[in-house]
Structures are given as structure tokens and as C-alpha cells.
Design a protein around this motif. Structure first.
Motif, mmCIF file in Angstrom:
data_model
loop_
_atom_site.group_PDB
_atom_site.id
_atom_site.type_symbol
_atom_site.label_atom_id
_atom_site.label_comp_id
_atom_site.label_asym_id
_atom_site.label_seq_id
_atom_site.Cartn_x
_atom_site.Cartn_y
_atom_site.Cartn_z
ATOM 1 N N VAL A 28 1.074 -4.425 -0.699
ATOM 2 C CA VAL A 28 -0.397 -4.483 -1.215
ATOM 3 C C VAL A 28 -0.489 -3.940 -2.511
ATOM 4 C CG1 VAL A 28 -2.644 -3.575 -1.159
ATOM 5 C CG2 VAL A 28 -1.606 -4.298 0.894
ATOM 6 N N LEU A 29 0.489 -3.093 -2.956
ATOM 7 C CA LEU A 29 0.538 -2.298 -4.333
ATOM 8 C C LEU A 29 1.177 -3.453 -5.188
ATOM 9 C CD1 LEU A 29 1.004 1.246 -3.452
ATOM 10 C CD2 LEU A 29 -0.904 0.576 -4.735
ATOM 11 N N THR A 30 2.280 -3.885 -4.854
ATOM 12 C CA THR A 30 3.126 -4.969 -5.537
ATOM 13 C C THR A 30 2.061 -6.131 -5.751
ATOM 14 O OG1 THR A 30 4.015 -5.829 -3.791
ATOM 15 C CG2 THR A 30 5.176 -4.230 -5.072
ATOM 16 N N GLU A 31 1.332 -6.732 -4.921
ATOM 17 C CA GLU A 31 0.391 -7.614 -5.115
ATOM 18 C C GLU A 31 -0.653 -7.358 -6.172
ATOM 19 O OE1 GLU A 31 1.039 -9.658 -0.720
ATOM 20 O OE2 GLU A 31 -0.879 -8.665 -1.097
ATOM 21 N N CYS A 32 -1.061 -6.138 -6.199
ATOM 22 C CA CYS A 32 -2.065 -5.462 -7.053
ATOM 23 C C CYS A 32 -1.318 -5.515 -8.454
ATOM 24 C CB CYS A 32 -2.624 -4.180 -6.625
ATOM 25 S SG CYS A 32 -3.359 -4.246 -5.193
ATOM 26 N N GLY A 33 -0.112 -5.668 -8.604
ATOM 27 C CA GLY A 33 0.452 -5.265 -10.076
ATOM 28 C C GLY A 33 1.554 -4.365 -10.143
ATOM 29 N N VAL A 34 1.994 -3.732 -9.113
ATOM 30 C CA VAL A 34 2.957 -2.838 -9.504
ATOM 31 C C VAL A 34 4.265 -3.462 -9.443
ATOM 32 C CG1 VAL A 34 4.384 -0.918 -8.136
ATOM 33 C CG2 VAL A 34 1.855 -0.947 -8.206
ATOM 34 N N LYS A 35 5.068 -3.267 -10.680
ATOM 35 C CA LYS A 35 6.359 -4.180 -10.821
ATOM 36 C C LYS A 35 7.689 -3.582 -10.578
ATOM 37 C CE LYS A 35 4.256 -7.744 -12.764
ATOM 38 N NZ LYS A 35 3.078 -7.651 -12.258
ATOM 39 N N ALA A 36 7.479 -2.058 -10.061
ATOM 40 C CA ALA A 36 8.694 -1.625 -9.937
ATOM 41 C C ALA A 36 8.592 -0.387 -8.747
ATOM 42 C CB ALA A 36 9.276 -0.970 -11.113
ATOM 43 N N VAL A 37 9.626 -0.539 -7.846
ATOM 44 C CA VAL A 37 9.253 0.232 -6.508
ATOM 45 C C VAL A 37 10.697 1.001 -6.390
ATOM 46 C CG1 VAL A 37 8.975 0.524 -4.035
ATOM 47 C CG2 VAL A 37 7.875 -1.402 -5.461
ATOM 48 N N GLN A 38 10.576 2.298 -6.218
ATOM 49 C CA GLN A 38 11.894 3.003 -5.775
ATOM 50 C C GLN A 38 11.648 3.650 -4.142
ATOM 51 O OE1 GLN A 38 13.490 7.710 -6.384
ATOM 52 N NE2 GLN A 38 12.879 6.538 -8.476
ATOM 53 N N LEU A 39 12.557 3.356 -3.533
ATOM 54 C CA LEU A 39 12.564 3.702 -2.043
ATOM 55 C C LEU A 39 13.375 4.850 -2.138
ATOM 56 C CD1 LEU A 39 11.835 2.740 0.655
ATOM 57 C CD2 LEU A 39 14.136 1.358 0.794
ATOM 58 N N ARG A 40 12.278 5.937 -1.771
ATOM 59 C CA ARG A 40 13.003 7.386 -1.896
ATOM 60 C C ARG A 40 12.455 7.760 -0.453
ATOM 61 N NH1 ARG A 40 11.350 12.582 -3.167
ATOM 62 N NH2 ARG A 40 12.771 13.926 -4.179
ATOM 63 N N GLU A 41 13.555 7.624 0.453
ATOM 64 C CA GLU A 41 13.144 8.090 1.962
ATOM 65 C C GLU A 41 14.341 8.750 2.237
ATOM 66 O OE1 GLU A 41 10.028 7.930 3.259
ATOM 67 O OE2 GLU A 41 9.330 6.534 1.482
ATOM 68 N N LYS A 42 14.464 10.030 2.111
ATOM 69 C CA LYS A 42 15.810 10.738 1.908
ATOM 70 C C LYS A 42 16.292 11.198 3.344
ATOM 71 C CE LYS A 42 15.574 12.811 -2.404
ATOM 72 N NZ LYS A 42 17.030 12.477 -2.961
#
Ligand code: TZP
Length: 204
Positions: A28-42
Motif C-alpha cells: 500500500v505504501l509503495t503504491e502511495c509513492g514510497v520509493k525505497a524500503v528497508q527490510l529490517r526484521e532482525k
């Protein structure tokens, strides 16, 4: 050096969401225009993290993996984000080649070191109080952010307690953008929230 072509950087923490909601929320957030995502699931197993990375990779945004050069390579993510005391950048490049590499910095010295090692960007923070303040330490404030942005030439993403109003102040202090966890993951109206960030941050 890799070109950093985004200002709004979503960082994940699936524990803030109901179980199994992260992939949908990121979509949803990328469809709203977020262009970079960091997967931080340690705390995920290798297999679980790879699975999550492969699902999130299908979005239009650039995907970064926190602290796992192997998963960055195998999932063919766009970049690797290394914690301050993680791999030196040149060692990580043996695995991820010329993918984008970012590093966390919690001091000016660490930011300078990251730049010298060849990082493409740093995240610097916490700038403001965060919900989990104790975990990330005392906030640095805008003056310290300014000190970092004035002393290094790679992109600096301000992180920690960011909201759209504060994002503007961070850019005014020289940041190229902001890293955001809770204010985006928990936004009641993601479209409106992302649009507030995009107008506060301005175009590249
Ligand atoms: N590093 C410094 S502060 C922070 C990290 C990962 C957490 C930021 O979370 P939030 O919810 O955007 O304040």
C-alpha cells in the motif's frame, strides 16, 4: 558511487503491525509513492527473511535488506543497509558488488568512516525522541544532524521520531531525506501521510 534517487525511506518493523500484515502494508505504501524500503526484521530466520524479501521485491520501490549481504544477493535486492558495527563496506562489496550500500551512523565519526569506506549513504539518528527511545539512545537533535551533513558529501537520511513537519526541518539541516518506521507503518491514511512527506521533502 550509486545514485540515491529517493528522499522518503520506509524502514520496516513488522512487530508494530498485526501478524502477517507487513507485505500488504508495504505494498500500500509503495503504491502511495514510497520509493525505497528497508527490510529490517532482525529476528527472522534466513528462510523467513528471504521469503519476505521476495514478496516485497515485487513492489515498484527499491528494496534494501538490513545486515544480510547474503539475502541482498540471493533476493537480488537493490541494496544492503549495514548497521554501524556491521561489515565494513568494502568487505560487503565482495558479496553485493556494486549494489547500493548504506550504513547506520550514530556519530559524526561513524558517518565519516562510512563515507571513507565507500558507503553510498548513511542514516543518522535518532534525531528526535522515538517511541522506543531507550533502545536507540538520546536524540541528537538538528544541530548534530547539521554537523554531519556539513562534513560528508554522501546522502544523509535523518531517522528517529520523524514526521512530515520534522522531515522538512531535517532537509533544511542538510539531510537528503528521512528514514521512517512508525509514522508510515501506522498511518491511518497512508495516501495522505505519504503525500505530506513528499511535499515536505520536495523533489530531487
Ligand atoms: N535508528 C535510529 S532511530 C530508529 C532507528 C532504526 C527507529 C526509528 O523509528 P521511528 O518509528 O521512525 O521513530
Amino acid at each position: 558511487m550509486q545514485k540515491i534517487d529517493f528522499r522518503l525511506y520506509l524502514i520496516t518493523d513488522r512487530h508494530l503491525l498485526p501478524p502477517n500484515m507487513l507485505v500488504e502494508r508495504v505494498k500500500v505504501l509503495t503504491e502511495c509513492g514510497v520509493k525505497a524500503v528497508q527490510l529490517r526484521e532482525k529476528d527472522l530466520s534466513t528462510r523467513e527473511l528471504l521469503n519476505l524479501a521476495q514478496q516485497i521485491k515485487n513492489n515498484s520501490a527499491k528494496l534494501f535488506i538490513n545486515d544480510r549481504a547474503d539475502i541482498t544477493y540471493v533476493a537480488n535486492a537493490d541494496g544492503l543497509h549495514i548497521p554501524e558495527h556491521g561489515f565494513p563496506v568494502d568487505e560487503a562489496r565482495k558479496i553485493v558488488g556494486d549494489k547500493i550500500i548504506g550504513k547506520s551512523a550514530h556519530s559524526l565519526e561513524a558517518a565519516l568512516r562510512a563515507e571513507e569506506e565507500g558507503a553510498d549513504y548513511v542514516t543518522f539518528g535518532p534525531i528526535y525522541d522515538t517511541q522506543s527511545k531507550r533502545k536507540y539512545g538520546e536524540p541528537f537533535g538538528l544541530d548534530k544532524l547539521k554537523e554531519v551533513t556539513q562534513n560528508i558529501s554522501i546522502s544523509v537520511f535523518a531517522i528517529g521520531g520523524i514526521n512530515p513537519e520534522r522531515a522538512k526541518d531535517c532537509v533544511d539541516a542538510g539531510a537528503s531525506g528521512v528514514g521512517v518506521i512508525s509514522d508510515l507503518l501506522l498511518a491511518e491514511n497512508p495516501e495522505f501521510q505519504v503525500s505530506k512527506y513528499l511535499s515536505a521533502l520536495g523533489s530531487l
